[in-house]
Design an enzyme around this catalytic site. Structure first.
Site, PDB file in Angstrom:
ATOM      1  N   ASP A 116      14.101  44.549 -10.346  1.00 31.97           N
ATOM      2  CA  ASP A 116      13.845  44.148  -8.964  1.00 31.97           C
ATOM      3  C   ASP A 116      13.921  45.381  -8.079  1.00 31.97           C
ATOM      4  O   ASP A 116      14.625  46.343  -8.402  1.00 31.97           O
ATOM      5  CB  ASP A 116      14.867  43.100  -8.504  1.00 31.97           C
ATOM      6  CG  ASP A 116      14.278  42.123  -7.497  1.00 31.97           C
ATOM      7  OD1 ASP A 116      13.553  42.579  -6.591  1.00 31.97           O
ATOM      8  OD2 ASP A 116      14.540  40.919  -7.613  1.00 31.97           O
TER       9      ASP A 116
ATOM     10  N   VAL B  62       7.466  47.457  -8.912  1.00 26.84           N
ATOM     11  CA  VAL B  62       6.410  47.082  -9.863  1.00 26.84           C
ATOM     12  C   VAL B  62       5.063  47.673  -9.494  1.00 26.84           C
ATOM     13  O   VAL B  62       4.157  47.720 -10.340  1.00 26.84           O
ATOM     14  CB  VAL B  62       6.291  45.548 -10.000  1.00 26.84           C
ATOM     15  CG1 VAL B  62       7.590  44.948 -10.521  1.00 26.84           C
ATOM     16  CG2 VAL B  62       5.841  44.895  -8.703  1.00 26.84           C
TER      17      VAL B  62
ATOM     18  N   TYR C 262      -3.292  36.399  -0.165  1.00 27.35           N
ATOM     19  CA  TYR C 262      -2.368  35.852  -1.165  1.00 27.35           C
ATOM     20  C   TYR C 262      -3.114  34.994  -2.191  1.00 27.35           C
ATOM     21  O   TYR C 262      -2.896  35.123  -3.403  1.00 27.35           O
ATOM     22  CB  TYR C 262      -1.282  35.022  -0.481  1.00 27.35           C
ATOM     23  CG  TYR C 262      -0.255  34.468  -1.446  1.00 27.35           C
ATOM     24  CD1 TYR C 262       0.726  35.291  -1.988  1.00 27.35           C
ATOM     25  CD2 TYR C 262      -0.281  33.131  -1.827  1.00 27.35           C
ATOM     26  CE1 TYR C 262       1.663  34.792  -2.884  1.00 27.35           C
ATOM     27  CE2 TYR C 262       0.654  32.629  -2.720  1.00 27.35           C
ATOM     28  CZ  TYR C 262       1.619  33.464  -3.251  1.00 27.35           C
ATOM     29  OH  TYR C 262       2.532  32.973  -4.146  1.00 27.35           O
TER      30      TYR C 262
ATOM     31  N   PRO D  46       3.352  27.676 -10.035  1.00 24.50           N
ATOM     32  CA  PRO D  46       4.220  26.770  -9.274  1.00 24.50           C
ATOM     33  C   PRO D  46       3.522  26.271  -8.006  1.00 24.50           C
ATOM     34  O   PRO D  46       2.561  26.884  -7.512  1.00 24.50           O
ATOM     35  CB  PRO D  46       5.417  27.652  -8.892  1.00 24.50           C
ATOM     36  CG  PRO D  46       5.276  28.901  -9.696  1.00 24.50           C
ATOM     37  CD  PRO D  46       3.817  29.062  -9.973  1.00 24.50           C
TER      38      PRO D  46
END
Length: 251
Positions: free
Chosen positions: A36, A58, A152, A184
């Protein structure tokens, strides 16, 4: 313990959906690296000796490569990668012509390039082990084409397409590496709920579409990630699992 002896990396694992996946994997016997951008070490310290925190950006190639080396040095290999890190909290409904170019690029860097860089970094360890599992956390929003979040939505649509392409490419080389995604619905993670305005808007939309009355919780996604990572997921490749309370249904 279906993951006993396995090593997993969960990006964005310090909080929210990622934290729920970390805890489920640990409960099933895995050694888990929490990767993270902040809070990784503190989260790992709270979860015991089988958890390892690695500060990771990342969207940075060197950082993801350093992460993979650190996990291999600590645990001896990498069997599972969950690409969960992404930008969502803090976004609001925005007309596409009002989205700033820098905001678009940052979403793509983290939500699209990030999973590719992480997968790229762990492939040598997975190939050396004769196989592995890569799970990308996408979103049902890409299937629905929700308006006013074009950057997004586009990023999660790209991640779904990448999942299929990666599954075919790695399958063609008989690597033993399986790649799938989980989509999700709107999830009541701590960070999402804490953003009161965003939470009210998104939960209102999600509640009107769900066929299961209760709100979605991070643990709902963790169960699907465990299934794809364990022995029962050994013949599943290139698939997207919608875990959304029945918002999106295919024919």
């Amino acid at each position: 313990m279906i993951l006993k002896g396995k090593t997993a990396i969960v990006t964005g694992g310090a909080t929210g959906i990622g934290r729920a996946i970390v805890e489920r994997f640990l409960a099933e016997g895995a050694q888990v690296a929490i990767a993270d951008i902040k809070g990784a070490e503190d989260a790992a310290a709270a979860l015991g000796a089988n958890a390892f925190g690695v500060a990771t950006d990342v969207a940075d190639k060197a950082s993801t490569e350093s992460m993979a080396r650190a996990v291999t040095d600590r645990f001896g290999g990498i069997d599972i990668l969950v690409n969960n890190a992404g930008i969502f909290t803090g976004l609001n409904y925005t007309p596409m012509e009002a989205i700033e170019v820098d905001a678009w690029r940052r979403i793509m860097d983290v939500n699209v390039m990030g999973p590719w860089l992480c997968a790229r970094a762990v492939l040598p360890a997975m190939r050396a082990a004769g196989g592995g599992r890569i799970i990308n956390i996408a979103s049902v929003i890409a299937n629905l084409g929700i308006p006013f979040m074009l950057h997004y939505v586009a990023s999660k649509g790209a991640l779904g397409a990448m999942t299929r392409a990666m599954a075919r490419e790695l399958g063609a080389t008989q690597s033993g590496i399986l790649v799938n995604s989980i989509s999700p619905g709107y999830t009541h993670s701590d960070n999402a709920v804490a953003n009161a305005d965003q939470h009210a808007a998104f939960e209102g939309t999600a509640a009107s579409m769900r066929t299961i009355a209760r709100p979605q919780q991070p643990g709902d996604i963790a169960g699907a990630a465990l299934w794809l990572s364990g022995p029962d997921g050994g013949y599943i490749n290139g698939q997207n699992i919608a875990v959304d309370g029945g918002i999106f249904m295919t024919q």
